[in-house]
Every structure is written in C-alpha cells, then in structure tokens.
Design an enzyme around this catalytic site. Structure first.
Site, PDB file in Angstrom:
ATOM      1  CG  HIS A  49      -0.298   0.490   2.469  1.00 37.58           C
ATOM      2  ND1 HIS A  49       0.462  -0.346   3.233  1.00 37.58           N
ATOM      3  CD2 HIS A  49      -0.270   1.693   3.077  1.00 37.58           C
ATOM      4  CE1 HIS A  49       0.933   0.324   4.268  1.00 37.58           C
ATOM      5  NE2 HIS A  49       0.508   1.566   4.204  1.00 37.58           N
TER       6      HIS A  49
HETATM    7  C1  UD1 Z   1      -2.182   6.120   5.183  1.00 42.86           C
HETATM    8  C2  UD1 Z   1      -0.901   6.673   5.770  1.00 42.86           C
HETATM    9  C3  UD1 Z   1       0.151   5.563   5.867  1.00 42.86           C
HETATM   10  C4  UD1 Z   1      -0.403   4.345   6.578  1.00 42.86           C
HETATM   11  C5  UD1 Z   1      -1.683   3.905   5.901  1.00 42.86           C
HETATM   12  C6  UD1 Z   1      -2.293   2.711   6.611  1.00 42.86           C
HETATM   13  C7  UD1 Z   1      -0.454   9.042   5.224  1.00 42.86           C
HETATM   14  C8  UD1 Z   1       0.333   9.962   4.380  1.00 42.86           C
HETATM   15  N1  UD1 Z   1      -0.321   7.734   4.930  1.00 42.86           N
HETATM   16  O1  UD1 Z   1      -1.943   5.786   3.815  1.00 42.86           O
HETATM   17  O2  UD1 Z   1       1.264   6.054   6.592  1.00 42.86           O
HETATM   18  O3  UD1 Z   1       0.551   3.290   6.527  1.00 42.86           O
HETATM   19  O4  UD1 Z   1      -2.614   4.993   5.912  1.00 42.86           O
HETATM   20  O5  UD1 Z   1      -3.363   2.185   5.874  1.00 42.86           O
HETATM   21  O6  UD1 Z   1      -1.148   9.462   6.119  1.00 42.86           O
HETATM   22  N2  UD1 Z   1      -9.290   5.130   0.828  1.00 42.86           N
HETATM   23  C9  UD1 Z   1     -10.530   4.517   0.782  1.00 42.86           C
HETATM   24  N3  UD1 Z   1     -11.113   4.194   1.950  1.00 42.86           N
HETATM   25  C10 UD1 Z   1     -10.546   4.426   3.165  1.00 42.86           C
HETATM   26  C11 UD1 Z   1      -9.290   5.058   3.185  1.00 42.86           C
HETATM   27  C12 UD1 Z   1      -8.666   5.390   2.024  1.00 42.86           C
HETATM   28  O7  UD1 Z   1     -11.091   4.281  -0.267  1.00 42.86           O
HETATM   29  O8  UD1 Z   1     -11.155   4.079   4.195  1.00 42.86           O
HETATM   30  C13 UD1 Z   1      -8.602   5.448  -0.456  1.00 42.86           C
HETATM   31  C14 UD1 Z   1      -8.825   6.817  -0.976  1.00 42.86           C
HETATM   32  O9  UD1 Z   1      -9.055   6.747  -2.349  1.00 42.86           O
HETATM   33  C15 UD1 Z   1      -7.493   7.528  -0.743  1.00 42.86           C
HETATM   34  C16 UD1 Z   1      -6.498   6.397  -0.747  1.00 42.86           C
HETATM   35  O10 UD1 Z   1      -7.215   5.257  -0.287  1.00 42.86           O
HETATM   36  O11 UD1 Z   1      -7.240   8.494  -1.692  1.00 42.86           O
HETATM   37  C17 UD1 Z   1      -5.318   6.648   0.136  1.00 42.86           C
HETATM   38  O12 UD1 Z   1      -5.744   6.990   1.461  1.00 42.86           O
HETATM   39  P1  UD1 Z   1      -4.870   7.995   2.360  1.00 42.86           P
HETATM   40  O13 UD1 Z   1      -5.539   8.183   3.667  1.00 42.86           O
HETATM   41  O14 UD1 Z   1      -4.527   9.175   1.574  1.00 42.86           O
HETATM   42  O15 UD1 Z   1      -3.490   7.245   2.603  1.00 42.86           O
HETATM   43  P2  UD1 Z   1      -3.128   5.709   2.749  1.00 42.86           P
HETATM   44  O16 UD1 Z   1      -2.532   5.272   1.459  1.00 42.86           O
HETATM   45  O17 UD1 Z   1      -4.249   4.896   3.318  1.00 42.86           O
END
Ligand code: UD1
Length: 350
Positions: A201
């Site tokens: 991820h």
């Molecule tokens: C975040 C953290 C990372 C951690 C990870 C654990 C930051 C910069 N990164 O990364 O350190 O290891 O969480 O999982 O804070 N999305 C969904 N549903 C959700 C959450 C996210 O669909 O419940 C999708 C969204 O399209 C979003 C993408 O996942 O744009 C990324 O989510 P984001 O919170 O930006 O960062 P993570 O990659 O989850």
C-alpha cells in the site's frame, strides 16, 4: 482528572490507540478524535469493534484528498476541537497525515504533544510518512520510542529531552489478541496448501506504475499461493493502470485485525511494505520479506526473521527456498508499553 485529547485517523493508529486508551481511561479523561482519514467500514469501524476501542467522541469526516488539502483540513478542524476542549495534552500515533495535523495544531496552541512511536526513520524524504515523523518529533514534548534504535535516531537530531524507550505498543495489542487467533483460517479463503500473506500500500510502491508492475512480478514468482488483502489505495491504482493480479494471488477485501494475524500466524511467510506487519510477522514466528529498500525496524532483521528485499523477485524466491530463520527477535518490547506511556502522560499533565 485531566482531559487528554487523542488523535487517530488511519488503520494502524486504531490498533495502537487500542492499547493506550484502555489504560489511559482508568486514570484520565480521554477525548478521542477520529479525523476520518480512513472511513471505509473495513478500514476503520471493524477495528473499534474488534479491539474494544471506545467509539470516537467526534469524527471530523475529513476523508481522502491530496496531502495539502487533507492535512490542512484536519489541522483547522483539530484546532477547533482543542480550543473547545481546553486540552491539557494531545496524544498522536505513528506517521500519517492525521499524526502531523494533530501535532501541529497542538504545538501552535502551546499544548504539549505526546508522540507514540517516536524516532522511526527511513531517511527517505520522498516518503510522505518520513516528513510526518520528522516534523511531529520536532514539535513533541513527550517522545515515546518503541526501541533503543529509535531513541538513537532522535539523539542524532538533537532531541534528547522528553524521550523514553517504552517498547512497542503493537506488542501489547498482539499479546492481548493472541488467544483469539483462529487456526486454519486460510481454508475460509480457499487456501489448501502452504501460502504466503502479502500486502502492498505504500505510495512509493503502488502509485508508480513501474514499481507496481515489479511488485506484481514478485508476487507471481512466489512458489506458494498468495493471499492479499487489498488496500483501497492499491485497488484504485490497479484500476487506474488497468492491471490485474497474477493467477496465484487471491485478492480479498481488507481484513480485521484478528483475521489478519490469524492468517499471518499460519503462513510460510509475509511479503509486505507495511511497517506494522513486519513486526507482527516475526512476533508470530513467521518469516517476513520487506518489499522496500529499507526498514525502520532493524530489530526484526535478527536471525533472518525479516529481510529487506525491495522488489527483487529472484531474491524473494531464493530466501523462500533457503534456510529457516534462527533464534528469535528481541528489543521490540515486553507488552507493557501502554502502562509506561500512560504513567508518563499523567505525570506530565498533572
Ligand atoms: C495512510 C498513511 C500511511 C499508513 C496507511 C495505513 C499518510 C500519508 N499515509 O496511507 O502512513 O501506513 O494509511 O493504511 O497518512 N481510501 C478509501 N477508503 C478508506 C481510506 C482510504 O477508499 O477508508 C482510499 C482513498 O481513495 C485515498 C487512498 O485510499 O485516496 C489513500 O488513502 P490515504 O488516507 O490518503 O493514505 P493511505 O494510502 O491509506
């Protein structure tokens, strides 16, 4: 009683807060803020239910977005909460955008910040988490390091005051759920023989087409079946790039904590770019191969339990076919990190 405001927002933080909140609430008033960074049921709610974490007092509903917008929206919303609650101290976890927003909002209001999992470094500033860690540590008052190595990383940056090595709170949580692990869970996912568990991820792996393609090649080379709970970020990247999982991979929805640890405990190996899973694997006696060029957890490398392989398929196969790891990993903590953290918070807030 003193009001302590805890900020969480992303999956690994729910796990870490589970350990500390339980102890903290015996001796202090805790106000739990969920930023809403992770919002899917399988990424958030399931952890609260399974680990008995008290429901958040407020969910800021920030959701996804580019780094600046996501962090900025959290910053403004957290500031309002801190002013309203007259917080005595703010507790933040790990290295996500929720961590940085919480720490910065508090520091600007002169509210002391307690950082759980301080001092971790990859020394790679192209990793969003590294920026979050460095900045958070530099505005924190209490810095709870999981390992001696983390304390040393802080010392090199001139941070020595307020630093304490308490052990890793994830050990506390893992030991708590160990009796609940389900033997033979892999059959539920259609696995009959030996299998490995994989996760992917990190932005550096899944947002960059070349790296994601190489990661798929690594998975395809594994001489076992592979089960891979897909992070939403990875699912979105795969769709955007029109990629499909190799045949040997069974891609499933994100799993609960107990399901995930149960699967890991019965696996031949774990292949991951997650920080938490590297430790969970070795603590459960399962070899780990880290799909990154470095690790923040050098303790896990002891005895060959974890190996940093980046995206080198040949090396992955060689290790999986090679000798088993030896001895055991030490230095991650004794399962009592939360008690030490809460004692230090209460001492500092009174
Ligand atoms: C975040 C953290 C990372 C951690 C990870 C654990 C930051 C910069 N990164 O990364 O350190 O290891 O969480 O999982 O804070 N999305 C969904 N549903 C959700 C959450 C996210 O669909 O419940 C999708 C969204 O399209 C979003 C993408 O996942 O744009 C990324 O989510 P984001 O919170 O930006 O960062 P993570 O990659 O989850």
């Amino acid at each position: 009683m003193h009001e302590i405001v805890t900020i969480v927002g992303a999956r690994p933080q729910f796990v870490k807060a589970a350990a500390v909140s339980r102890v903290l609430r015996r001796v202090a008033d805790e106000y739990l803020v969920h930023t809403g960074q992770h919002y899917d049921e399988a990424m958030s709610q399931v952890f609260f239910a399974e680990l008995g974490i008290p429901p958040p007092d407020v969910n800021l509903g920030v959701g996804s977005g580019p780094h600046g917008a996501q962090t900025g929206t959290m910053l403004a919303a957290i500031e309002e909460v801190l002013l309203e609650r007259k917080a005595k101290m703010v507790v933040v976890y790990g290295d996500t955008n929720s961590t940085l927003a919480g720490a910065l909002a508090a520091a600007k209001l002169h509210i002391p910040v307690a950082h759980v999992e301080a001092g971790l470094r990859s020394y790679r500033r192209d990793m969003p988490e590294e920026i979050n860690r460095v900045l958070t540590d530099h505005v924190s008052t209490l810095l709870f390091c999981p390992t001696d190595h983390a304390r040393e990383c802080l010392r090199r940056e001139g941070i020595v005051e307020g630093v304490e090595v308490v052990g890793d709170v994830m050990v506390d949580v893992l030991e708590g759920v160990r009796p609940r692990l389900e033997h033979g869970i892999a059959a539920r996912f259609g696995m009959s023989g030996p299998y490995v568990v994989a996760t992917l991820h990190r932005a550096e792996n899944v947002d960059e087409p070349g790296r994601l393609q190489r990661a798929l090649e690594v998975l395809d080379a594994v001489p076992y079946s592979v089960i891979l709970p897909v992070h939403p970020r990875t699912r979105a990247s795969m769709e955007r790039l029109g990629l499909t999982w190799p045949d040997r991979v069974t891609a499933v929805e994100p799993l609960s904590y107990v399901e995930m640890l149960s699967l890991v405990a019965g696996a031949e190996a774990v292949l991951t770019d997650s920080g938490g899973l590297q430790k969970e694997a070795v603590l459960l006696g399962t070899r780990c191969l880290t799909l990154r060029p470095e690790t923040e957890w050098p303790e896990t490398l002891e005895g060959g339990w974890n190996t940093v392989v980046d995206l080198d398929a040949a090396r992955v196969v060689e290790i999986l076919r090679g000798a088993a790891p030896r001895g055991s990993v030490s230095g991650l903590g004794d399962g009592n990190a939360a008690e030490r953290i809460v004692q230090a918070i209460v001492d500092a807030a009174s």
